[in-house]
Design a protein around this motif. Structure first.
Motif, PDB file in Angstrom:
ATOM      1  N   LEU A 225      41.862  41.239  32.800  1.00  0.00           N
ATOM      2  CA  LEU A 225      40.858  40.892  31.788  1.00  0.00           C
ATOM      3  C   LEU A 225      41.359  39.774  30.874  1.00  0.00           C
ATOM      4  O   LEU A 225      40.582  38.904  30.462  1.00  0.00           O
ATOM      5  CB  LEU A 225      40.487  42.122  30.960  1.00  0.00           C
ATOM      6  N   LYS A 226      42.658  39.771  30.560  1.00  0.00           N
ATOM      7  CA  LYS A 226      43.227  38.680  29.772  1.00  0.00           C
ATOM      8  C   LYS A 226      43.183  37.375  30.556  1.00  0.00           C
ATOM      9  O   LYS A 226      42.971  36.290  29.991  1.00  0.00           O
ATOM     10  CB  LYS A 226      44.663  39.012  29.368  1.00  0.00           C
TER      11      LYS A 226
ATOM     12  N   GLU B 153      39.727  35.752  30.463  1.00  0.00           N
ATOM     13  CA  GLU B 153      39.443  35.014  29.228  1.00  0.00           C
ATOM     14  C   GLU B 153      39.847  33.544  29.334  1.00  0.00           C
ATOM     15  O   GLU B 153      39.321  32.703  28.595  1.00  0.00           O
ATOM     16  CB  GLU B 153      40.177  35.665  28.055  1.00  0.00           C
ATOM     17  N   GLN B 154      40.767  33.239  30.229  1.00  0.00           N
ATOM     18  CA  GLN B 154      41.258  31.866  30.389  1.00  0.00           C
ATOM     19  C   GLN B 154      40.530  31.094  31.484  1.00  0.00           C
ATOM     20  O   GLN B 154      40.764  29.906  31.661  1.00  0.00           O
ATOM     21  CB  GLN B 154      42.759  31.887  30.712  1.00  0.00           C
TER      22      GLN B 154
ATOM     23  N   HIS C 265      30.967  33.754  37.050  1.00  0.00           N
ATOM     24  CA  HIS C 265      31.280  33.945  35.629  1.00  0.00           C
ATOM     25  C   HIS C 265      30.242  34.840  34.965  1.00  0.00           C
ATOM     26  O   HIS C 265      30.557  35.619  34.051  1.00  0.00           O
ATOM     27  CB  HIS C 265      31.332  32.584  34.930  1.00  0.00           C
TER      28      HIS C 265
ATOM     29  N   LYS D 111      31.106  38.495  32.832  1.00  0.00           N
ATOM     30  CA  LYS D 111      30.718  38.887  31.474  1.00  0.00           C
ATOM     31  C   LYS D 111      30.380  40.372  31.384  1.00  0.00           C
ATOM     32  O   LYS D 111      30.451  40.968  30.312  1.00  0.00           O
ATOM     33  CB  LYS D 111      29.522  38.047  31.009  1.00  0.00           C
TER      34      LYS D 111
ATOM     35  N   LYS E   7      33.057  43.583  30.249  1.00  0.00           N
ATOM     36  CA  LYS E   7      33.510  43.777  28.869  1.00  0.00           C
ATOM     37  C   LYS E   7      34.021  45.187  28.623  1.00  0.00           C
ATOM     38  O   LYS E   7      34.991  45.397  27.900  1.00  0.00           O
ATOM     39  CB  LYS E   7      32.360  43.463  27.906  1.00  0.00           C
TER      40      LYS E   7
END
Length: 241
Positions: free
Chosen positions: A78-79, A82-83, A163, A167, A170
């Motif tokens: 998940l980190k 984010e990139q 993408h 989302k 989450k």
């Protein structure tokens, strides 16, 4: 614009970093028509993974995300998400049992459908040993019964999706149940799930963090079962997806 971002979570993979860096370099040289972004997440490793990544990241072939503390298999991915700066995203394991080339091949074969935002592509492991296939098939059968939808090869890599679908992750679990959750929301939202055949290799270095051993498979299966029941009967989890 980046065509696809590929996230590779690593925890105590110091002996695999050179191999990963070599594969990434080779893949980029062989796929010059694509703009590829590799994101390696150092998930709080307690060995020299960080210094090894520093050594090989100097050529800018991949981005490194260093986490001070291990945030679980799913948390690390998940980190990395984010990139990601592309419309299509993938993740696969840092142990290289799933060849990174399979990510590129699966992406090329299904690019148009992936761009439609309503499908995911996942690995389908073939030529497997009996016990490996037994555990994964059993988990898939149980999931299929619980959710009244067909599941198959839940933990197989790679996973490739848009993408837009990312989302929806989450509220994902931060352990190995992330793979299950991705398939769950895909089934719930009626996305097409395309399976791409892959042959898993034997881990060359390091220690498995998942289910390579019988003991590991049992532990992973128990954790997966607990999360399946939580997901099935917790309305908050269902509404969030």
């Amino acid at each position: 614009m980046v065509d696809i971002s590929i996230i590779i979570p690593c925890y105590n993979e110091v002996n695999n970093i050179a191999k990963i860096a070599y594969q990434i370099d080779k893949i980029k040289k062989e796929n010059t028509d694509l703009v590829l972004s590799f994101i390696i997440v150092n998930n709080g490793s307690a060995d020299n993974t960080k210094s090894e990544l520093d050594k090989y990241s100097s050529n800018n072939n991949f981005k490194v995300v260093n986490l001070d503390k291990n945030q679980g298999y799913g948390g690390g991915i998940l980190k990395g998400l984010e990139q990601a700066e592309s419309q299509i995203i993938s993740w696969t394991h840092g142990d290289l049992q799933c060849d990174l080339n399979d990510v590129i091949k699966a992406y090329r074969s299904n690019k148009s459908k992936l761009l439609s935002n309503n499908c995911i592509v996942k690995g389908k492991r073939i030529k497997r040993k009996f016990f490996d296939a037994f555990f994964s098939t059993s988990m898939a059968i149980i999931a299929s019964i619980l959710f009244l939808k067909k599941f198959n090869e839940i933990n197989a890599q790679p996973k490739i999706f848009s993408h837009k679908i990312a989302k929806k992750l989450k509220y994902s679990p931060t352990d190995f149940s992330l793979d299950l959750y991705l398939l769950y929301i895909s089934k719930k939202n009626k996305y097409e799930i395309i399976e791409y055949p892959v042959i898993y290799k034997k881990r060359q270095s390091g220690i498995s963090k998942g289910g390579d051993s019988i003991k590991g498979k049992i532990k992973l299966s128990i954790r997966s079962l607990k999360y399946m029941f939580k997901l099935r009967f917790n309305t908050n989890e269902i509404n969030h997806s």
